[in-house]
Scaffold this active site. Structure first.
Site, short mmCIF file in Angstrom:
data_model
loop_
_atom_site.label_atom_id
_atom_site.label_comp_id
_atom_site.label_asym_id
_atom_site.label_seq_id
_atom_site.Cartn_x
_atom_site.Cartn_y
_atom_site.Cartn_z
N ASP A 113 0.86 -1.17 0.00
CA ASP A 113 0.00 0.00 0.00
C ASP A 113 0.91 1.23 0.00
O ASP A 113 2.15 1.13 0.10
CB ASP A 113 -0.97 -0.02 1.19
CG ASP A 113 -2.20 0.87 0.94
OD1 ASP A 113 -2.13 1.76 0.08
OD2 ASP A 113 -3.22 0.68 1.63
C1 NOJ Z 1 -3.98 4.08 0.50
C2 NOJ Z 1 -5.19 3.21 0.55
O1 NOJ Z 1 -5.14 2.37 1.69
C3 NOJ Z 1 -5.36 2.35 -0.69
O2 NOJ Z 1 -6.59 1.69 -0.61
C4 NOJ Z 1 -5.25 3.19 -1.93
O3 NOJ Z 1 -5.48 2.40 -3.07
C5 NOJ Z 1 -3.88 3.83 -1.95
N1 NOJ Z 1 -3.77 4.70 -0.80
C6 NOJ Z 1 -3.60 4.59 -3.24
O4 NOJ Z 1 -4.37 5.73 -3.32
#
Ligand code: NOJ
Length: 735
Positions: free
Chosen positions: A281
Site C-alpha cells: 500500500d
Molecule cells: C492508500 C489506501 O489504503 C489504498 O486503498 C489506496 O489504493 C492507496 N492509498 C492509493 O491511493
C-alpha cells in the site's frame, strides 16, 4: 486551463459515444500461451541489468516537476506510476518508455473505485443490493470511463470484511460476511476487468479488523478465522482473475503484513495459488520503520521484498536501496528476479506489450453517459434498505397529504465521489428537493425547510422554521446525512449517532406528533436506536451518488419499491461492537438473565440484523424442504422453499439461506450465510426457490487453515434476513 480543456473534450466525447455491447474480461493465458509468456519473461529478464530489474518494482506517485520521473522512466528505473489521471500525461511517460533501452510498458493506476465521472453509490451500497450482477455492471462502467485516460489498473475492489462500523472504510467494501463479500468481490473484479482495467484486490489481509475500529491499527486473527472469514473474498478475486493484490498497512498477530512472509508468500502466493503481483500500500514499506520492525529504509526494503512484496508503492525503498543490498549480499538476485517475473507476467496478461503507445487499441470504448447514469440509478434504487415502516408510512402517495421535507441534505448535490480527475466538471445531479417535489401528486402540497446551515446538519440555519413547516404537514420526511469526510480512509469514529444537531432537530420534529419518514445518507451502519423510536419509517440510503437523489425520490414515492438488505449489522449501541449475525455460541446463550451472554445495560441483539430489509409488500415463506437429508463429503444437497408475495403490490425479495453445524470439533457460528437469490413477485404470486449446497460449502478451517468437512448435523434456515426462523435439517455422513 489546458487540463480543463482536455478534460472537457473527454467529457464531451464520453457523452457522444454510442453504447457498446458488453466485452468479455481478458482471459488469463493457460497452457501453451502461458508457457510462451513465461519463456518471453525469462528472455527479457536475461537482458535486464540489476538497475532495470529494480526499476520494474518501483511504483511511485506522479510528482511535479515531472522531468526527474521522465528521465527515470527513460533509464528503466520506474515500472509503474499512480495518479497520472490524464491521457496526455500518460502519453508523456509512454514516450519515455519508447526512449528506454528495453521499452517495457508501464502500469498506470488510480483509485477508480465507485466513481470516475458519474459517481455510483458507495460500494457498501452495492452489497446492499444483494445483486452481484449489478455490481459487475457498475464496475464495468467505471472502468470503461477510466480506461480512456490511459489508466490501466484500478486499486479496487476493496474486499476487507469488517464487523466494526467505527472503521471508516466499511463504505468501500462488501460488509461483514465472507459469503456475500466473496460474491461481490468476484463480481467487481469481473466488471472492472471487462471494462478494460486490471484490478487490485485489497487489502490483504485483516485490514477490516483493526482493534478498536481505529484505521491502520493491528488485528489479532487466528488461522482458522483468517481462512473462514477474511480470505474467501480474496480467493474469489483470484478465481475471477485479479492481476494484483495489495498488501494491507496493518499488523496481523503482531507482524506488519508488508513484512509478513508467512501471510504474503506462504498463504497468498503458495496456498491460495496467486501468481500475479503483490503491491505494497501507499508508503507502507517506509512505514515498516513506524511499525518498529525496520531500523531504516534499507532494512524495510529487504524485509518487504523477502516477505513477497513485489511492488513498492511510493516508498522508493526498492529504488534507493535494493541495489546496495544485493551488492552487500543481503538480498539474493533470485529474490529480485522472482518479483520481476510476477510484474512482467501481469504486464503480459494485461496485454500491455501488445498495446500501441497511447494504449487505446485493446480497451473497450466508454459507454454513453446515459447508460452509465442508468446503471448508477439502478444500483442506487436497489441499494436502499427500508429497515422500518410502521403503518405503511412509505411510500408517499395521495393519502400522505401535505409533505414537509426537512433537512439541508435535500439540497445537496454532493455525490461523495472519491475520484474525479482534477478539473473534470461534476456531472449534473438532481437534489432530493427537486426530485421529490416533481413526483408528488398535483393535489398534494410540498413544503420544505432546510433546518441546517450545511448538508450534514452540523449547525442550525433555522430550527423553529423547520418545526413550523413540519406542523403544517401530514407527513414529515426528514433527511439526515453522515458527512462523507467522516467516512472512508482515516475516518474512524467512536460516536455513531446522528452527527451535529440532527438528533436535536429530530427531537423537535417528534414533538410535532406527525408521522416521520427518516432518510439516512451514510457510509456505514450508524447507531439509530433513539432515532428509530421517534419515527415511523427509516430508509437507509447510503451515499447514493450522482443519480442517487432521483432514485431516492422514486423509492420514497413508490415508483420503485425498496429491495435492499443490510450487508452489515446495525448495532443498538457502540458498546456492542464488534457485532455480527454469525457469532459463535457461548457457554451461556443469552436469556436475559444476568449470568448469560449480554450486557447489564443493553440488549445483546442488534437494532437491525444482517440481511434485514423491508419492501412495500410482504412475503411469506413455507414448504422448506431438504431433498435427501444425508450427504457425503463429496455430495450435494438440494433445498427448496416457497415464497409468496402476500401484499398488494409487486416487489423483490432476497431469499437467504443460512446453516449451522450443531456439533463439531470447534464451535461453529450460530448461523452462516450459504446462499441467496433475489426474486421478483407479483402480488399473490408464489415461487419455489431452489438452492444446491455442496458438502465442501460447509467446510470450516482448522488451526492451521486447512479445510475440514466434518460429518454431523446441520440446521438450515431460510427467510428474508439472518433472523429467519423457518428451519429444517440435514446431516453430513462419513460415507
Ligand atoms: C492508500 C489506501 O489504503 C489504498 O486503498 C489506496 O489504493 C492507496 N492509498 C492509493 O491511493
Amino acid at each position: 486551463m489546458r487540463i480543463c480543456i482536455l478534460l472537457f473534450t473527454f467529457v464531451v466525447s464520453l457523452a457522444s459515444l454510442p453504447a457498446q455491447s458488453t466485452p468479455s474480461p481478458r482471459p488469463l493465458p493457460t497452457g501453451a500461451a502461458e508457457a510462451e509468456i513465461e519463456a518471453k519473461i525469462s528472455a527479457l529478464i536475461g537482458k535486464m541489468t540489476l538497475e532495470e530489474k529494480i526499476g520494474q518494482l518501483n511504483f511511485p506517485s506522479y510528482a511535479f516537476p515531472r522531468e526527474p520521473q521522465i528521465e527515470a522512466v527513460t533509464k528503466g528505473r520506474i515500472g509503474a506510476m499512480l495518479n497520472v489521471a490524464n491521457l496526455d500525461h500518460v502519453r508523456v511517460f509512454e514516450e519515455a518508455v519508447q526512449a528506454s533501452r528495453l521499452k517495457i510498458p508501464m502500469i498506470f493506476a488510480i483509485d477508480a473505485i465507485y466513481a470516475f465521472h458519474i459517481a455510483f453509490p458507495v460500494p457498501i451500497a452495492w452489497a446492499a443490493t444483494w445483486e452481484p450482477e449489478l455490481a459487475e455492471r457498475a464496475a464495468e462502467a467505471i472502468a470503461r470511463e477510466t480506461a480512456q485516460i490511459g489508466v490501466n489498473l484500478t486499486f479496487a475492489p476493496m474486499i476487507d470484511i469488517s464487523r466494526d462500523p467505527r472503521w471508516g472504510r466499511v463504505m468501500e467494501g462488501g460488509g461483514e460476511d465472507a459469503y456475500l463479500g466473496a460474491a461481490f468481490s468476484a463480481a467487481r473484479v469481473r466488471g472492472y476487468r471487462k471494462g478494460g482495467l486490471a484490478t487490485s484486490a485489497k487489502h490483504f489481509v485483516g485490514y477490516g479488523a483493526p482493534e478498536g475500529g481505529r484505521d491502520y491499527n493491528g488485528a489479532q486473527i487466528s488461522m482458522s478465522e483468517l481462512f473462514d472469514r477474511y480470505i474467501p473474498p480474496f480467493q474469489a478475486a483470484i478465481d475471477a482473475g485479479t492481476e494484483t493484490v495489495m498488501a494491507s498497512f496493518n499488523t496481523v498477530n503482531g507482524v506488519p503484513v508488508t513484512a509478513n512472509r508467512p501471510l504474503i508468500t506462504d498463504v497468498l502466493k503458495t496456498r491460495l495459488g496467486f501468481d500475479g503481483l503483490v503491491m505494497s500500500d501507499f508508503a507502507a514499506i517506509m512505514e515498516l520503520k513506524n511499525h518498529g520492525v525496520a531500523g531504516d529504509l534499507a532494512q524495510a526494503a529487504e524485509k518487504a521484498l523477502h516477505a513477497g512484496i513485489d511492488y513498492d508503492m511510493e516508498s522508493k525503498a526498492y529504488d534507493q536501496h535494493l541495489e546496495d543490498s544485493v551488492k552487500a549480499g543481503r538480498v539474493p538476485v533470485a529474490e529480485i528476479d522472482a518479483a520481476v517475473r510476477r510484474v512482467l507476467r501481469v504486464k503480459y496478461r494485461m496485454g500491455l506489450f501488445e498495446d500501441t503507445p497511447g494504449g487505446q487499441r485493446k480497451r473497450p470504448p466508454p459507454l454513453d453517459e446515459a447508460s452509465v447514469r442508468k446503471t448508477a440509478r439502478d444500483v442506487a434504487r436497489e441499494s436502499f434498505v427500508l429497515v422500518k415502516n410502521n403503518g405503511a408510512t412509505l411510500p408517499i402517495g395521495p393519502q400522505s397529504g401535505t409533505v414537509a421535507l426537512i433537512g439541508a441534505a435535500a439540497l445537496s448535490v454532493n455525490d461523495h465521489s472519491w475520484y474525479g480527475p482534477a478539473g473534470l466538471e461534476k456531472p449534473r445531479t438532481e437534489t432530493l428537493h427537486d426530485a421529490l417535489k416533481a413526483r408528488l401528486e398535483s393535489k398534494q402540497t410540498f413544503l420544505f425547510a432546510p433546518a441546517f446551515a450545511d448538508a450534514c446538519g452540523l449547525s442550525f440555519e433555522d430550527k423553529s422554521k423547520a418545526v413550523e413547516t413540519a406542523r403544517a404537514a401530514d407527513l414529515i420526511v426528514f433527511i439526515v446525512s453522515e458527512d462523507c469526510a467522516v467516512s472512508g480512509e482515516g475516518a474512524s469514529r467512536v460516536d455513531l449517532g446522528l452527527s451535529g444537531v440532527q438528533g436535536e432537530m429530530l427531537d423537535a420534529l417528534a414533538e410535532v406528533g406527525k408521522p416521520i419518514a427518516l432518510v439516512v445518507e451514510t457510509g456505514r451502519p450508524l447507531v439509530l436506536t433513539d432515532a428509530s423510536e421517534k419515527v415511523a419509517s427509516v430508509l437507509i440510503a447510503w451515499h447514493p451518488g450522482t443519480e442517487g437523489r432521483t432514485a431516492l425520490a422514486e423509492v420514497l414515492t413508490g415508483e420503485f419499491a425498496p429491495s435492499g438488505k443490510l450487508p452489515m449489522t446495525f448495532p443498538r449501541s457502540v458498546g456492542q461492537i464488534p457485532l455480527s449475525y454469525n457469532e459463535l455460541p457461548t457457554s451461556r446463550p443469552s436469556t436475559g438473565d444476568r449470568y448469560t451472554t449480554g450486557y447489564v445495560d443493553e440488549k445483546p441483539t442488534p437494532l437491525y440484523p444482517f440481511g434485514h430489509g423491508l419492501s412495500y409488500t410482504s412475503f411469506s415463506y413455507s414448504g422448506l424442504a431438504v431433498g435427501k437429508p444425508l450427504l457425503t463429503r463429496d455430495g450435494t444437497i438440494d433445498i427448496r422453499v416457497d415464497v409468496t408475495n402476500t401484499g398488494s403490490r409487486s416487489g423483490q425479495e432476497v431469499v437467504q439461506l443460512y446453516t449451522r453445524q450443531l456439533v463439531a470439533a470447534r464451535s461453529r457460528p450460530l448461523r452462516e450465510l450459504k446462499g441467496f437469490q433475489k426474486i421478483k413477485l407479483a402480488p399473490g404470486k408464489k415461487k419455489t426457490v431452489r438452492f444446491t449446497l455442496k458438502a465442501s460449502d460447509l467446510a470450516y478451517h482448522d488451526d492451521t487453515g486447512e479445510p475440514v468437512i466434518e460429518p454431523g448435523k446441520f440446521d438450515v434456515f431460510v427467510g428474508g434476513s439472518s433472523a429467519a426462523d423457518l428451519k429444517s435439517e440435514f446431516r453430513i455422513v462419513a460415507e
